[in-house]
Motif scaffolding. Structure first.
Motif, PDB file in Angstrom:
ATOM      1  N   ALA A 180       8.910  -8.670  11.589  1.00  0.00           N
ATOM      2  CA  ALA A 180      10.364  -9.030  11.768  1.00  0.00           C
ATOM      3  C   ALA A 180      11.062  -8.000  11.045  1.00  0.00           C
ATOM      4  O   ALA A 180      12.336  -7.212  11.071  1.00  0.00           O
ATOM      5  CB  ALA A 180      10.965 -10.858  11.298  1.00  0.00           C
ATOM      6  N   SER A 181      11.090  -7.569   9.982  1.00  0.00           N
ATOM      7  CA  SER A 181      12.092  -6.449   9.227  1.00  0.00           C
ATOM      8  C   SER A 181      11.484  -4.999   9.218  1.00  0.00           C
ATOM      9  O   SER A 181      12.368  -4.661   9.473  1.00  0.00           O
ATOM     10  CB  SER A 181      11.986  -6.775   7.378  1.00  0.00           C
ATOM     11  OG  SER A 181      12.292  -7.977   6.957  1.00  0.00           O
ATOM     12  N   LEU A 182      10.290  -4.907   9.787  1.00  0.00           N
ATOM     13  CA  LEU A 182      10.463  -3.543  10.262  1.00  0.00           C
ATOM     14  C   LEU A 182      10.237  -2.905  11.492  1.00  0.00           C
ATOM     15  O   LEU A 182       9.754  -1.522  12.428  1.00  0.00           O
ATOM     16  CB  LEU A 182       9.131  -2.671   9.608  1.00  0.00           C
ATOM     17  CG  LEU A 182       9.512  -3.033   7.944  1.00  0.00           C
ATOM     18  CD1 LEU A 182       8.016  -2.547   7.092  1.00  0.00           C
ATOM     19  CD2 LEU A 182      10.459  -2.116   7.009  1.00  0.00           C
ATOM     20  N   GLY A 210       4.892  -7.109  -2.128  1.00  0.00           N
ATOM     21  CA  GLY A 210       4.218  -8.813  -1.787  1.00  0.00           C
ATOM     22  C   GLY A 210       4.492  -9.732  -3.217  1.00  0.00           C
ATOM     23  O   GLY A 210       3.960 -10.588  -3.823  1.00  0.00           O
ATOM     24  N   ASN A 211       4.045  -8.237  -4.485  1.00  0.00           N
ATOM     25  CA  ASN A 211       3.858  -8.800  -5.707  1.00  0.00           C
ATOM     26  C   ASN A 211       5.241  -8.891  -6.432  1.00  0.00           C
ATOM     27  O   ASN A 211       5.261  -9.961  -7.411  1.00  0.00           O
ATOM     28  CB  ASN A 211       3.209  -7.815  -5.768  1.00  0.00           C
ATOM     29  CG  ASN A 211       1.475  -8.368  -5.024  1.00  0.00           C
ATOM     30  OD1 ASN A 211       0.323  -9.193  -6.063  1.00  0.00           O
ATOM     31  ND2 ASN A 211       0.364  -6.929  -5.058  1.00  0.00           N
ATOM     32  N   GLN A 226      13.244  -9.619   2.359  1.00  0.00           N
ATOM     33  CA  GLN A 226      13.632  -8.352   3.121  1.00  0.00           C
ATOM     34  C   GLN A 226      14.399  -6.953   2.992  1.00  0.00           C
ATOM     35  O   GLN A 226      14.146  -5.923   3.249  1.00  0.00           O
ATOM     36  CB  GLN A 226      14.267  -9.057   4.217  1.00  0.00           C
ATOM     37  CG  GLN A 226      13.260 -10.749   4.884  1.00  0.00           C
ATOM     38  CD  GLN A 226      14.422 -12.668   3.808  1.00  0.00           C
ATOM     39  OE1 GLN A 226      14.583 -11.936   3.071  1.00  0.00           O
ATOM     40  NE2 GLN A 226      13.965 -13.051   4.803  1.00  0.00           N
ATOM     41  N   VAL A 227      15.439  -7.324   2.474  1.00  0.00           N
ATOM     42  CA  VAL A 227      16.313  -6.432   2.325  1.00  0.00           C
ATOM     43  C   VAL A 227      15.392  -5.280   1.234  1.00  0.00           C
ATOM     44  O   VAL A 227      15.677  -4.314   1.772  1.00  0.00           O
ATOM     45  CB  VAL A 227      17.667  -7.067   1.453  1.00  0.00           C
ATOM     46  CG1 VAL A 227      18.416  -5.529   1.426  1.00  0.00           C
ATOM     47  CG2 VAL A 227      18.135  -7.413   2.065  1.00  0.00           C
ATOM     48  N   ALA A 228      14.698  -5.556   0.699  1.00  0.00           N
ATOM     49  CA  ALA A 228      13.780  -5.097  -0.137  1.00  0.00           C
ATOM     50  C   ALA A 228      13.045  -4.167   0.039  1.00  0.00           C
ATOM     51  O   ALA A 228      12.818  -2.668   0.045  1.00  0.00           O
ATOM     52  CB  ALA A 228      12.934  -5.874  -1.697  1.00  0.00           C
TER      53      ALA A 228
END
Length: 412
Positions: free
Chosen positions: A80-82, A56-57, A32-34
């Motif tokens: 959710a993150s963005l 994702g990879n 999430q942070v990355a």
């Protein structure tokens, strides 16, 4: 001495963002942070497909469902993150997993890394049993487009696997390979897989190295295991051999929740796993194991693709415990022999097949297709596979290939 690599990867202008994503991964940031940090790093207006592909990879272990990389899990996290609408997130997550990024073990010679895999999933040229002859990693890489397969029954065989860094635009620093074997046949559950040890009997995993012997693989590098495995096939020496490539991004463990659907999914969607079921037959008589791990009976369709068998010879299939008995007389240079049977739940058995002693240029390829009629719980999913070229259709039923095993007269 350094040798020229056998292939050169063309890196995109996006390599710098792959490298930035790798920094977050190596700092052990959460996905999430990355994701949030890399989104902030991307120039406006932002490339959502690129973000999904990188995060994702690089965080493949997080998004791996046990059977495939999970498009929905990635999309939900992006949303959710963005705060980006879920429809756009799903589209970009689908793009991220349309191709394999990481170590690719080819399913067949035509396998280019597209997901799901097309064609046979059990004819990997990267799974190699070379009898009593040892091969260097360099030699294995130089022979990239050749199959090396010559089991010596009852003896300890040198066994190898190859893999290529595909799509991913950062180095792979911990490339390794595990190898397994199981009885010849179709859809063997992981509980039947037997782990191989390296030839010195010291380890169950071997480092992969490139043509210069380096364990750090650059984008596009081809590799082979540095320490050969030892495999002692019994009987006629006809077994399934399986290779699973491992990286710091992807642990690639065998599936644990076994069903026909799950086995088929893992085979089609795991680009880092290769199988080999191709053997020279000396007798024209074989036992082929097959399974139905599901809780309900299932319909199986066996198809023997016969090429250049002697005209007038017989091909038969028999499994008396499921009332399977079928055969045909060969009438031409190419012929299909088909048998269908309903297999009870939780079945484990074997089909006895007979065929003539094969001339050097002849082959017989047995394929097992799982037949899913309309109304079957997996029918709609299977028809979606058919639209992608990963399944067939017969009289409205979906046909999912659960594996194949082939016999030839000669490997020469």
């Amino acid at each position: 001495m350094n040798y020229e690599t056998t292939i050169t990867a063309e890196l995109s202008p996006n390599q710098r963002y792959w490298e930035q994503g790798l920094k977050y991964f190596e700092k052990q940031e959460t996905p999430q942070v990355a994701m949030q940090n890399l989104w902030d790093d991307l120039p406006p207006p932002g490339n959502l497909d690129l973000l999904a592909t990188i995060i994702g990879n690089l965080y493949a272990d997080y998004f791996w469902s046990g059977l495939q990389l999970d498009v929905e899990k990635l999309a939900v996290m992006m949303n959710a993150s963005l705060g980006i609408n879920i429809s756009d997130c799903r589209k970009s997550a689908g793009v991220a997993y349309r191709n394999w990024y990481g170590l690719l073990v080819r399913a067949n010679f035509g396998n280019d890394g597209s997901i799901p895999k097309n064609g046979s999933t059990t004819e990997s040229p990267d799974v190699i049993v070379n009898g009593l002859s040892q091969l260097t990693p360099r030699r294995l890489i130089e022979l990239w487009n050749q199959t090396q397969w010559g089991p010596e029954p009852g003896l300890k065989n040198y066994t190898y696997a190859r893999a290529q860094s595909k799509g991913i635009e950062v180095p792979i620093k911990k490339p390794q390979i595990r190898m397994f074997y199981t009885d010849n046949g179709f859809n063997p559950p992981p509980s039947s897989w037997i782990k191989m040890y390296t030839y010195d009997d010291k380890a169950q995993i071997s480092d992969l190295v490139n043509i210069n012997g380096d364990t750090k693989l650059g984008p596009g590098d081809r590799s082979a295991n540095n320490d050969p495995f030892g495999f002692t096939p019994q009987g006629a020496g006809h077994f399934c051999v399986i290779a699973c490539a491992v990286t710091e991004f992807f642990s690639n463990n065998p599936p644990t929740n076994v069903s026909n659907w799950n086995s088929a999914t893992w085979l089609r969607y795991n680009g880092a796993a290769g199988w080999h079921n191709l053997n020279v037959s000396e007798t024209g008589e074989e036992l082929l194991k097959f399974y139905n791990p599901d809780d309900t009976p299932q319909r199986f369709r066996f198809v023997a693709h016969c090429r250049k068998l002697p005209v007038g010879s017989e091909v038969t299939m028999e499994a008396s415990d499921v009332s399977l008995s079928s055969g045909a007389t060969i009438e031409g240079a190419y012929q299909e022999v088909v048998a269908e049977v309903e297999v009870p739940a939780h079945y484990e058995g074997a089909m006895k097949v007979t065929f003539p002693k094969l001339p050097d240029d002849a082959s017989i390829d047995w394929q097992l297709h799982w037949r899913l009629p309309p109304g079957h719980e997996n029918h709609l999913q299977a028809m979606a596979w058919a639209a992608d070229g990963a399944a067939g259709v017969l009289d409205g039923d979906a046909l999912i290939n659960l594996g194949s095993t082939a016999f030839v007269g000669s490997m020469d």
